[in-house]
Design a protein around this motif. Structure first.
Motif, short mmCIF file in Angstrom:
data_model
loop_
_atom_site.label_atom_id
_atom_site.label_comp_id
_atom_site.label_asym_id
_atom_site.label_seq_id
_atom_site.Cartn_x
_atom_site.Cartn_y
_atom_site.Cartn_z
N GLY A 132 -8.66 7.31 2.33
CA GLY A 132 -9.45 7.92 1.29
C GLY A 132 -10.94 7.91 1.58
O GLY A 132 -11.75 8.19 0.70
N SER A 133 -11.32 7.56 2.81
CA SER A 133 -12.74 7.44 3.21
C SER A 133 -13.50 6.52 2.26
O SER A 133 -14.67 6.74 1.96
N SER A 134 -12.82 5.47 1.83
CA SER A 134 -13.46 4.53 0.90
C SER A 134 -13.21 3.07 1.29
O SER A 134 -13.30 2.18 0.46
N MET A 135 -12.90 2.84 2.56
CA MET A 135 -12.62 1.48 3.01
C MET A 135 -13.92 0.67 3.10
O MET A 135 -14.97 1.21 3.47
N PRO A 136 -13.87 -0.63 2.77
CA PRO A 136 -15.05 -1.49 2.92
C PRO A 136 -15.44 -1.60 4.39
O PRO A 136 -14.57 -1.65 5.27
N PRO A 137 -16.73 -1.65 4.69
CA PRO A 137 -17.15 -1.66 6.10
C PRO A 137 -16.75 -2.92 6.88
O PRO A 137 -16.47 -2.84 8.07
N TYR A 176 0.81 -1.21 0.00
CA TYR A 176 0.00 0.00 0.00
C TYR A 176 0.85 1.26 0.00
O TYR A 176 0.43 2.30 -0.51
N GLY A 177 2.05 1.18 0.57
CA GLY A 177 2.94 2.33 0.53
C GLY A 177 3.44 2.59 -0.88
O GLY A 177 3.51 3.74 -1.33
N ALA A 178 3.76 1.52 -1.64
CA ALA A 178 4.24 1.67 -3.01
C ALA A 178 3.13 2.09 -3.95
O ALA A 178 3.37 2.75 -4.95
N GLY A 179 1.89 1.70 -3.63
CA GLY A 179 0.76 2.01 -4.51
C GLY A 179 -0.09 3.14 -3.99
O GLY A 179 -1.31 3.14 -4.11
N ALA A 180 0.55 4.15 -3.39
CA ALA A 180 -0.21 5.25 -2.79
C ALA A 180 -0.96 6.08 -3.81
O ALA A 180 -1.94 6.73 -3.49
N GLY A 181 -0.49 6.08 -5.07
CA GLY A 181 -1.23 6.80 -6.09
C GLY A 181 -0.88 8.28 -6.12
O GLY A 181 0.23 8.70 -5.87
N ASP A 182 -1.92 9.08 -6.41
CA ASP A 182 -1.77 10.51 -6.55
C ASP A 182 -1.21 11.13 -5.27
O ASP A 182 -1.77 10.99 -4.20
N GLY A 218 2.04 2.25 4.73
CA GLY A 218 0.73 2.05 4.10
C GLY A 218 -0.40 2.85 4.71
O GLY A 218 -1.48 2.94 4.11
N GLY A 219 -0.20 3.41 5.90
CA GLY A 219 -1.25 4.21 6.50
C GLY A 219 -2.49 3.43 6.89
O GLY A 219 -2.43 2.23 7.18
N MET A 220 -3.65 4.12 6.86
CA MET A 220 -4.89 3.51 7.31
C MET A 220 -5.28 2.29 6.48
O MET A 220 -5.79 1.31 7.02
N ARG A 221 -5.06 2.33 5.18
CA ARG A 221 -5.40 1.16 4.35
C ARG A 221 -4.62 -0.06 4.82
O ARG A 221 -5.19 -1.15 4.97
N ALA A 222 -3.32 0.11 5.02
CA ALA A 222 -2.50 -1.02 5.46
C ALA A 222 -2.91 -1.48 6.85
O ALA A 222 -2.97 -2.69 7.12
N GLY A 282 -1.30 14.10 -4.33
CA GLY A 282 -2.22 15.06 -3.76
C GLY A 282 -3.22 14.44 -2.83
O GLY A 282 -3.85 15.12 -2.04
N GLN A 283 -3.39 13.14 -2.93
CA GLN A 283 -4.33 12.44 -2.06
C GLN A 283 -3.62 11.78 -0.88
O GLN A 283 -4.25 11.06 -0.12
N ALA A 284 -2.32 12.06 -0.74
CA ALA A 284 -1.53 11.31 0.24
C ALA A 284 -2.05 11.46 1.67
O ALA A 284 -2.15 10.48 2.39
N ALA A 285 -2.37 12.70 2.07
CA ALA A 285 -2.79 12.91 3.46
C ALA A 285 -4.09 12.20 3.76
O ALA A 285 -4.22 11.50 4.76
N ALA A 286 -5.09 12.38 2.89
CA ALA A 286 -6.40 11.75 3.11
C ALA A 286 -6.29 10.24 3.04
O ALA A 286 -6.90 9.52 3.84
N ASP A 287 -5.51 9.74 2.10
CA ASP A 287 -5.35 8.29 1.96
C ASP A 287 -4.62 7.71 3.16
O ASP A 287 -4.99 6.65 3.67
N PHE A 288 -3.57 8.37 3.60
CA PHE A 288 -2.75 7.82 4.67
C PHE A 288 -3.52 7.76 5.98
O PHE A 288 -3.46 6.76 6.70
N LEU A 289 -4.24 8.80 6.33
CA LEU A 289 -4.89 8.88 7.64
C LEU A 289 -6.30 8.32 7.65
O LEU A 289 -6.77 7.86 8.69
N LEU A 290 -7.01 8.36 6.50
CA LEU A 290 -8.40 7.93 6.47
C LEU A 290 -8.69 6.89 5.40
O LEU A 290 -9.85 6.52 5.19
#
Length: 710
Positions: free
Chosen positions: A88-93, A70-76, A219-223, A78-86
């Motif tokens: 991207g607010s798109s995690m499966p429940p 997840y760290g290598a595939g962080a993507g854009d 990997g942040g929150m996703r990891a 500009g989305q790093a902060a939201a993706d890392f901490l939350l």
């Protein structure tokens, strides 16, 4: 959970505690069955085999791999902060729910619940009832507010409601709490495992922190969520493997139930109202509900996960799934304790000094009776490691969020930080806090009694924080002076009680252990002088127990003898009561100046439907007619859905953000005069959020206020 942790750290001398022998059951040692335990286990004093190390290494490597992926595939960027901490607010429940439950199950708890059942019985299992009380309260009272104001750090809410001082105090308390707690939560079980498995304690601790720092900082929150899901499967699998093998070994459910029943271990409704009773129905269910409310309702790690899913409905579903998972883990853990007692009913390893602390009981049982099954011991230790990894990873990610949101952005609101730089800062914060917590391990191991203080501190701080959030969400008259003085007063009170209890060595009522015996111990466990010494010591202890003490113990101050389960309740109630009193004395806040989005929805409904005469007394006469913007003041920034933004949200409409050309307006209704200059907390009625994702505000006549709709 605090109860298991307290039991684990305080029962090292359990064999010497006063024990109650049930009338008519003095001959328990004559029961048939595998109660005596075999000499050195089923296959001798086995230590870890290469198969065990392979299983453990696989779990650690998979955890690392997830973080790197997840760290290598962080993507854009500009989305790093939201993706890392939350995420991207798109995690499966479902993974989020499992991760939420896993973050509550510490390794200390896994070892502590088993020994709690073995030594004290089932009363603490009633914590499962507390789950059923707390989850709906979280879902309906607290969660909607967090979703409404779109927080990254829960403490952003406190600044919106009370000001920056209250926010800073709560954030600082959380940082101290979690940094100290994680080091204890990793060191204590590692010490227990090393004593009976032969694992080097420093190697075990180093492995946990190294793996955690890698996947949480990369990997942040996703990891964290995905790895927690994998680790939860390992954890539950290891529990059920040990439970199944042990249950089969002793002869099944009927034998397990009978041996616990006749020694009065099956106790669910101890209705003694004495608050000094360590575990009663009231302390476990009522006091425990306050403790679990601190974990579900106001804990930063939990709030962060609530914000990692797309909608409030998904967050509510995840809450109930995590509740069910916790109940299953608790039940399996306590039944394992019953199985261990059924096996050791005639040869207690604590009495024979085969182990020196109660938290070694479960690993000792596994190594004595299951080590010959290659890989089982490794799978069990992997489960314990998984619990430690989940605890530390959740803490590091939440500490990173607090550092970036509350200290970097909160302390310097005028400084503009690009999203990718905020993401990089969060990664470094996660790694640095991991290193600090790891270093503290080598401090706490030399401080002895500080371990219990640290574990109790977890409940103390949580209760005060819960009180601050409750004061803000439920009482619109509360002001910032009340919140600040209420929190400081409650912190001083619970610290005095907790530290005083440790220093005085106060014993809580009902702390006596249940009956155990060493009558069926094999001769090879007690031979020669050791057997003579043990027999003599047992005779002396038995004779002494029938005599009156020569001198009464010096009485201990009653507050020091309170059950530790009441600490969170005391902190919360004191914060609210003192906060309200100070607010009334210093001049209560005009409720019409409080943005309704900062109040819990049921409170808003209640206030709007009070009788007119009562509404006039409470200065609520105009509240239902006011319209407010829920967009946060410019000084309160949040990393949420794509960067650092000022945001609001509608609870009934969670749709994609409108095009960024929109302008935030609230001109359809005049602002209250008390808010000054047509602004909310100094925010202009109309403002253009240049260069940031923007949201158009539309009215919601049902609530009498404006919501910024996603």
């Amino acid at each position: 959970m605090l109860g298991a942790e307290q039991s684990t750290m305080s029962s090292s001398g359990a064999g010497a505690s006063a024990m109650h022998v049930p009338a008519g059951h003095e001959g328990l040692g004559d029961w048939p069955g595998p109660g005596g335990g075999s000499c050195g286990g089923d296959e001798g004093d086995a230590l870890f085999s290469w198969q065990d190390y392979s299983v453990l290494a696989t779990v650690l490597l998979v955890s690392c791999a997830v973080g790197i992926f997840y760290g290598a595939g962080a993507g854009d960027a500009g989305q790093a902060a939201a993706d890392f901490l939350l995420g991207g607010s798109s995690m499966p429940p479902l993974p989020m729910a499992i991760s939420l439950a896993a973050s509550f199950v510490t390794a200390v708890e896994l070892l502590g619940n088993t020994s709690e059942m073995y030594l004290h019985g089932t009363q603490f299992w009633m914590s499962c009832v507390a789950f059923l009380i707390v989850v709906p309260l979280t879902s309906q009272l607290y969660l909607p507010v967090y979703r409404a104001v779109e927080v990254t750090s829960a403490y952003e809410y406190l600044e919106m409601r009370f000001g920056r001082g209250v926010r800073s105090l709560a954030a600082a308390m959380y940082v101290v709490q979690m940094t100290l707690y994680t080091s204890v939560a990793v060191y204590a079980p590692a010490l227990a495992l090393s004593a009976v498995t032969g694992l080097n304690v420093y190697l075990a601790v180093t492995c946990v922190y190294a793996v955690c720092i890698i996947y949480s900082s990369q990997g942040g929150m996703r990891a964290v969520i995905i790895t927690d899901t994998f680790q939860a499967a390992v954890l539950m699998g290891s529990i059920f493997v040990v439970l199944a093998l042990g249950n089969d070994r002793v002869g099944g459910l009927s034998v397990v139930w009978q041996r616990s029943s006749v020694t009065e271990r099956l106790e669910f409704f101890n209705l003694n109202p004495d608050p000094t009773v360590r575990h009663s129905f009231w302390s476990v269910v009522v006091g425990g509900s306050f403790y679990w409310a601190t974990m579900f309702c106001s804990n930063q790690a939990s709030v962060q996960k609530y914000m990692s899913v797309a909608t409030i409905k998904q967050a509510r579903t995840a809450l109930w799934v995590s509740c069910a998972a916790l109940a299953i883990i608790f039940t399996a853990n306590f039944y394992t304790g019953m199985v261990i007692y059924a096996d050791y009913h005639g040869c207690d390893p604590i009495k024979t000094e085969a182990i020196t602390a109660s938290d070694q009981l479960l690993p000792y049982y596994v190594m004595q009776h299951m080590a010959h099954l290659k890989g089982v011991a490794g799978f069990f230790v992997a489960g314990i490691f998984s619990a430690s990894l989940g605890t530390v990873a959740a803490a590091l990610n939440s500490l990173a969020a607090v550092t970036v949101s509350d200290f970097m952005l909160g302390a310097f609101p005028a400084i503009s930080i690009a999203p990718e730089k905020a993401g990089t800062a969060a990664k470094w914060a996660s790694a640095i806090f991991g290193a600090i917590s790891f270093a503290l391990v080598f401090v706490v191991e030399r401080l002895g009694g500080v371990l219990q203080v640290a574990l109790s501190f977890n409940g103390m701080v949580g209760g005060v924080t819960l009180g601050m959030f409750s004061l803000g969400m439920f009482f619109p008259w509360a002001n910032n002076k009340g919140a600040l003085l209420g929190a400081l007063t409650a912190s001083a009170l619970v610290a005095w009680i907790g530290v005083g209890a440790q220093v005085s060595g106060a014993n809580q009522a009902g702390d006596a252990t249940k009956f155990t015996s060493a009558d069926l111990c094999p001769a090879c466990n007690l031979t020669g002088d050791a057997a003579l010494d043990f027999t003599t010591a047992s005779s002396i202890t038995t004779a002494a127990s029938t005599m009156s003490p020569t001198a009464p113990e010096e009485p201990v101050f009653v507050l020091y003898r309170l059950s530790y389960l009441w600490y969170s309740a005391i902190g919360c109630v004191t914060t609210v009561v003192v906060g309200l009193v100070v607010s009334l004395v210093s001049g209560p806040r005009d409720p019409t100046t409080v943005d309704p989005a900062l109040l819990s929805p049921p409170v808003r409904v209640l206030l709007d439907n009070l009788p007119k005469s009562l509404r006039n007394r409470l200065s609520l006469r105009d509240m239902s007619k006011r319209r407010f913007s829920t967009v946060r003041p410019p000084c309160v920034s949040s990393i949420y859905r794509g960067g650092i933004i000022n945001a609001g949200i509608s609870l009934d409409d969670e749709k994609p953000v409108v095009p960024p050309s929109a302008t935030v307006t609230s001109s359809q209704a005049p602002p209250p005069a008390s808010m000054g200059g047509g602004s909310l907390n100094g925010m202009p009625q109309q403002m253009q959020l240049d260069g940031l994702p923007q949201k158009k505000v539309s009215s919601n006549d049902n609530n009498g206020m404006y919501f910024a709709k996603l």
